[in-house]
Design a protein around this motif. Sequence first.
Motif, PDB file in Angstrom:
ATOM      1  N   CYS A  29      -1.947  -4.559   6.588  1.00 35.65           N
ATOM      2  CA  CYS A  29      -1.498  -3.172   6.747  1.00 35.65           C
ATOM      3  C   CYS A  29      -0.079  -3.110   7.287  1.00 35.65           C
ATOM      4  O   CYS A  29       0.460  -4.099   7.777  1.00 35.65           O
ATOM      5  N   LEU A  64      -9.081  -6.663   5.564  1.00 33.86           N
ATOM      6  CA  LEU A  64      -9.738  -5.532   6.235  1.00 33.86           C
ATOM      7  C   LEU A  64     -11.254  -5.704   6.239  1.00 33.86           C
ATOM      8  O   LEU A  64     -11.905  -5.562   7.272  1.00 33.86           O
ATOM      9  N   HIS A 102     -11.812   0.968   4.332  1.00 33.51           N
ATOM     10  CA  HIS A 102     -10.703   1.925   4.391  1.00 33.51           C
ATOM     11  C   HIS A 102     -11.116   3.341   3.984  1.00 33.51           C
ATOM     12  O   HIS A 102     -10.823   4.296   4.663  1.00 33.51           O
ATOM     13  N   ILE A 155      -8.503   4.381  -0.306  1.00 32.97           N
ATOM     14  CA  ILE A 155      -7.579   3.537  -1.067  1.00 32.97           C
ATOM     15  C   ILE A 155      -7.101   4.320  -2.287  1.00 32.97           C
ATOM     16  O   ILE A 155      -7.909   4.769  -3.104  1.00 32.97           O
ATOM     17  N   ASN A 203      -1.490   5.573  -0.554  1.00 31.31           N
ATOM     18  CA  ASN A 203      -1.733   4.868   0.710  1.00 31.31           C
ATOM     19  C   ASN A 203      -1.458   3.370   0.601  1.00 31.31           C
ATOM     20  O   ASN A 203      -2.003   2.573   1.362  1.00 31.31           O
ATOM     21  N   ILE A 209      -1.420  -1.911   2.973  1.00 28.47           N
ATOM     22  CA  ILE A 209      -2.236  -0.707   3.041  1.00 28.47           C
ATOM     23  C   ILE A 209      -1.785   0.141   4.232  1.00 28.47           C
ATOM     24  O   ILE A 209      -1.430  -0.402   5.283  1.00 28.47           O
ATOM     25  N   LEU A 218      -5.061   4.536   7.965  1.00 29.39           N
ATOM     26  CA  LEU A 218      -6.424   4.152   8.349  1.00 29.39           C
ATOM     27  C   LEU A 218      -7.180   5.319   8.979  1.00 29.39           C
ATOM     28  O   LEU A 218      -8.171   5.126   9.667  1.00 29.39           O
ATOM     29  N   ALA A 237     -10.775   5.414   7.953  1.00 29.88           N
ATOM     30  CA  ALA A 237     -11.449   4.111   7.958  1.00 29.88           C
ATOM     31  C   ALA A 237     -12.647   4.083   8.906  1.00 29.88           C
ATOM     32  O   ALA A 237     -12.755   4.870   9.834  1.00 29.88           O
ATOM     33  N   ASP A 247     -14.285   0.705  -1.450  1.00 29.90           N
ATOM     34  CA  ASP A 247     -12.847   0.441  -1.646  1.00 29.90           C
ATOM     35  C   ASP A 247     -12.584  -0.292  -2.956  1.00 29.90           C
ATOM     36  O   ASP A 247     -11.529  -0.119  -3.576  1.00 29.90           O
TER      37      ASP A 247
END
Length: 352
Positions: free
Chosen positions: A79, A158, A165, A168, A172, A184, A187, A190, A248
């Motif tokens: 990220c 992740l 997440h 996605i 993003n 990425i 969040l 998430a 995701d």
Amino acid sequence: FDMFVLAFVERLFRPTFRKDDFVLGKKLGEGSFGVVYKVTLANKSSSKQGDLVLKKATEYGAVEIWMNERVRRACANSCADFVYGFLERSTAKAPEYWLIWRFEGDATLADLMKSREFPYNVETLILGEVQDLPKGLERENRIIQTIIRQLLFALDGLHSTGIVHRDIKPQNIIFSEGSRTFKIIDLGAATDLRVGINYIPKEFLLDPRYAAPEQYIMSTQTPSAPSAPVATALSPVLWQLNLPDRFDIYSTGLIFLQMVFPGLRNDNSLIQFNRQLKRCDYDLVAWRKTVEPRCGADLRRGFELLDLDGGIGWELLTSMVRYKARQRLSAKAALAHPYFDKEGLLALSFMQ
Ligand code: ADP
Ligand code: MG
């Protein structure tokens, strides 16, 4: 050494910031849960930090700070580089959280996909030079393959950390100019299933354009909002039962599809595609059968790309976009798929 001591020491030596340290620049985004700005530090001597990004978030900011702290420690490369997050109490009655990241670059994957040059504009960014090779399906396939691989790599980080997440989408995914890879961001929606953070699904946070058909990523039979110690013990089991990470993967499959078919890149056509796919009971093979016989040059070219190397791209795509979460590949399994056997862009740059 104790993990908590390490985390504490790490926090002690990281710079801390206050509201007055920042000079607001250009607005980068505005969602229902916060506003994002490019910012610089007011104190010029510390401005070697470079450009930063600030998100002023509502109540969900607390979860987003937690997620970013966890990502920094467990899978930092997945990220955008998180700098600091804090509760800014003084302004309004409602809590406002401030989150700070390094400014990774100007372009999200959505921005890059809007260009008529896509995917060649990404090739230039990743390799840092213009390639003198003939443009064509093979080359486009290599570039798309590289983007998907970087995305799956970030997702695997992740997911291995226990984070799903849930939002996605190309908007993003940011191109990090420093590392020349996609990372990425965002969040805010998430879920950390190992610790039970944000456990109660806030389904209204989900973007319907990229959401998998399952309404809840954890079965509704699983206990809701377990207390933290219980959740820690149970979650790996719940994870295996529900495979929440596959949510995701479905979204990533839709991005793959949009990269391959330029005609599906705008919102309306994606929404229309989702409707068609639903009518085919989320069976991509059935969808292909209905559209291919009467499709235009644009779609045909996409299918041609997916059919390269014995249809290995099509095979991967259909292993990601499936109705049942259980039948979708995990990020790790997808990375081991033969579609990635060739070295992608790297091979391309050595070919000459
Ligand atoms: P939201 O979608 O909730 O408004 P995001 O976290 O997705 O917030 O950020 C909004 C936009 O800000 C992104 O689409 C991207 O253009 C930009 N952005 C966010 N984080 C970064 C970053 N670390 N570096 C550069 N740009 C960023
Ligand atoms: Mg966003």
